[in-house]
Design a protein around this motif. Sequence first.
Motif, mmCIF file in Angstrom:
data_model
loop_
_atom_site.group_PDB
_atom_site.id
_atom_site.type_symbol
_atom_site.label_atom_id
_atom_site.label_comp_id
_atom_site.label_asym_id
_atom_site.label_seq_id
_atom_site.Cartn_x
_atom_site.Cartn_y
_atom_site.Cartn_z
ATOM 1 N N LEU A 91 8.158 24.122 -116.578
ATOM 2 C CA LEU A 91 7.257 23.976 -115.424
ATOM 3 C C LEU A 91 7.330 25.190 -114.502
ATOM 4 C CD1 LEU A 91 7.878 20.216 -114.633
ATOM 5 C CD2 LEU A 91 5.672 21.247 -115.216
ATOM 6 N N LEU A 92 8.522 25.740 -114.315
ATOM 7 C CA LEU A 92 8.663 26.928 -113.477
ATOM 8 C C LEU A 92 7.941 28.118 -114.112
ATOM 9 C CD1 LEU A 92 9.895 27.844 -110.816
ATOM 10 C CD2 LEU A 92 11.984 28.406 -112.075
ATOM 11 N N SER A 93 7.983 28.203 -115.435
ATOM 12 C CA SER A 93 7.231 29.249 -116.142
ATOM 13 C C SER A 93 5.734 29.049 -115.955
ATOM 14 C CB SER A 93 7.565 29.230 -117.637
ATOM 15 O OG SER A 93 8.921 29.511 -117.849
ATOM 16 N N ALA A 94 5.289 27.802 -116.052
ATOM 17 C CA ALA A 94 3.869 27.506 -115.839
ATOM 18 C C ALA A 94 3.458 27.890 -114.420
ATOM 19 C CB ALA A 94 3.589 26.025 -116.105
ATOM 20 N N ALA A 95 4.338 27.672 -113.452
ATOM 21 C CA ALA A 95 4.049 28.088 -112.076
ATOM 22 C C ALA A 95 3.888 29.605 -112.008
ATOM 23 C CB ALA A 95 5.150 27.621 -111.129
ATOM 24 N N GLY A 96 4.702 30.336 -112.761
ATOM 25 C CA GLY A 96 4.576 31.794 -112.799
ATOM 26 C C GLY A 96 3.225 32.235 -113.324
ATOM 27 N N VAL A 97 2.740 31.550 -114.360
ATOM 28 C CA VAL A 97 1.401 31.863 -114.891
ATOM 29 C C VAL A 97 0.355 31.611 -113.809
ATOM 30 C CG1 VAL A 97 -0.376 31.171 -116.564
ATOM 31 C CG2 VAL A 97 2.002 31.437 -117.310
ATOM 32 N N LYS A 98 0.462 30.475 -113.131
ATOM 33 C CA LYS A 98 -0.529 30.124 -112.105
ATOM 34 C C LYS A 98 -0.480 31.105 -110.932
ATOM 35 C CE LYS A 98 -2.201 26.782 -114.381
ATOM 36 N NZ LYS A 98 -3.437 27.067 -115.111
ATOM 37 N N ILE A 99 0.702 31.566 -110.552
ATOM 38 C CA ILE A 99 0.807 32.583 -109.502
ATOM 39 C C ILE A 99 0.058 33.839 -109.934
ATOM 40 C CG2 ILE A 99 2.381 34.166 -108.311
ATOM 41 C CD1 ILE A 99 4.457 31.851 -108.373
ATOM 42 N N ARG A 100 0.302 34.268 -111.175
ATOM 43 C CA ARG A 100 -0.357 35.478 -111.678
ATOM 44 C C ARG A 100 -1.864 35.306 -111.745
ATOM 45 N NH1 ARG A 100 1.421 38.698 -116.319
ATOM 46 N NH2 ARG A 100 0.143 40.124 -115.146
ATOM 47 N N GLY A 102 -3.489 33.646 -109.567
ATOM 48 C CA GLY A 102 -3.968 33.467 -108.200
ATOM 49 C C GLY A 102 -4.314 32.024 -107.870
ATOM 50 N N LYS A 103 -3.721 31.085 -108.576
ATOM 51 C CA LYS A 103 -4.003 29.658 -108.381
ATOM 52 C C LYS A 103 -2.836 29.006 -107.637
ATOM 53 C CE LYS A 103 -6.986 29.370 -112.429
ATOM 54 N NZ LYS A 103 -7.194 28.738 -113.742
ATOM 55 N N ARG A 104 -2.923 29.035 -106.318
ATOM 56 C CA ARG A 104 -1.827 28.585 -105.458
ATOM 57 C C ARG A 104 -1.492 27.097 -105.616
ATOM 58 N NH1 ARG A 104 0.338 31.026 -101.226
ATOM 59 N NH2 ARG A 104 1.640 29.778 -99.876
ATOM 60 N N ALA A 105 -2.483 26.212 -105.572
ATOM 61 C CA ALA A 105 -2.202 24.769 -105.614
ATOM 62 C C ALA A 105 -1.497 24.359 -106.912
ATOM 63 C CB ALA A 105 -3.475 23.965 -105.393
ATOM 64 N N LEU A 154 0.343 36.021 -104.881
ATOM 65 C CA LEU A 154 -0.672 35.011 -105.167
ATOM 66 C C LEU A 154 -2.030 35.708 -105.227
ATOM 67 C CD1 LEU A 154 0.553 31.991 -103.085
ATOM 68 C CD2 LEU A 154 0.291 32.114 -105.550
ATOM 69 N N ARG A 155 -2.217 36.453 -106.306
ATOM 70 C CA ARG A 155 -3.446 37.213 -106.502
ATOM 71 C C ARG A 155 -3.588 37.486 -107.989
ATOM 72 N NH1 ARG A 155 -0.947 41.671 -107.846
ATOM 73 N NH2 ARG A 155 0.709 42.568 -106.648
ATOM 74 N N MET A 156 -4.736 37.904 -108.381
ATOM 75 C CA MET A 156 -4.939 38.294 -109.777
ATOM 76 C C MET A 156 -4.120 39.543 -110.047
ATOM 77 S SD MET A 156 -6.929 36.238 -111.332
ATOM 78 C CE MET A 156 -7.368 37.237 -112.714
ATOM 79 N N THR A 157 -3.402 39.541 -111.141
ATOM 80 C CA THR A 157 -2.612 40.703 -111.518
ATOM 81 C C THR A 157 -3.253 41.364 -112.734
ATOM 82 O OG1 THR A 157 -1.144 39.315 -112.838
ATOM 83 C CG2 THR A 157 -0.484 39.745 -110.565
ATOM 84 N N THR A 158 -2.776 42.501 -113.087
ATOM 85 C CA THR A 158 -3.350 43.261 -114.195
ATOM 86 C C THR A 158 -3.177 42.498 -115.501
ATOM 87 O OG1 THR A 158 -2.730 45.272 -113.038
ATOM 88 C CG2 THR A 158 -3.341 45.481 -115.367
ATOM 89 N N PRO A 159 -4.276 42.111 -116.151
ATOM 90 C CA PRO A 159 -4.165 41.384 -117.413
ATOM 91 C C PRO A 159 -3.345 42.174 -118.435
ATOM 92 C CG PRO A 159 -6.414 41.312 -116.631
ATOM 93 C CD PRO A 159 -5.663 42.291 -115.753
#
Length: 178
Positions: A91-100, A102-105, A154-159
């Motif tokens: 779940l913490l890894s999934a949160a990392g994906v969502k941060i990258r 830019g999906k805060r909630a 919390l923003r789009m990062t370089t793909p």
Amino acid sequence: MQRPRLLPQRSFPRYAYLPGRMPHPVRDPAGHSYRVEPEPVLPTLNSDEFAWGADLFNHGYYWEAHEAWEGIWQVAERGSALHTLLKGLILLSAAGVKIREGKRAPAMRHAGRAAGLFRQLPKVPHDAFSQALGMSLTTLADKAEASVSVAPVLRMTTPGQPEPVYDFILGDPRSLAP
């Protein structure tokens, strides 16, 4: 922050997967893990696969870390402390994906669920977990929630480019908190 490698002999994937922005690692023929057979894993913290998950996580390959730990989670005894720990790390890894992305909630939701699982674990002996993680479970839970609630990324990062979004690392015994 210097991010040490636990398994320096293993090469990182060609890219850090972000959904919809890169080829899916296992389903797309252009994916970095297409037709790569998973290694057999043992449900243990001392495995190379657990360390590989930590390496991937620490260096910003969150989807890939999720996959590494999911293999162990699938063979761990359901309801065991190890199973719960791995679910929290996934779940913490999934949160990392969502941060990258830019999906805060969703990032906050995943990190909160992970922290809740980590906080359940002190009821059982967890010295091996603290040793493997390089910090206590309580510290990890606190860091997970704090990192997402005030995450500067919390923003789009370089793909494709891995980008660590957490200000802590897993598996470094030098960072072991009392």
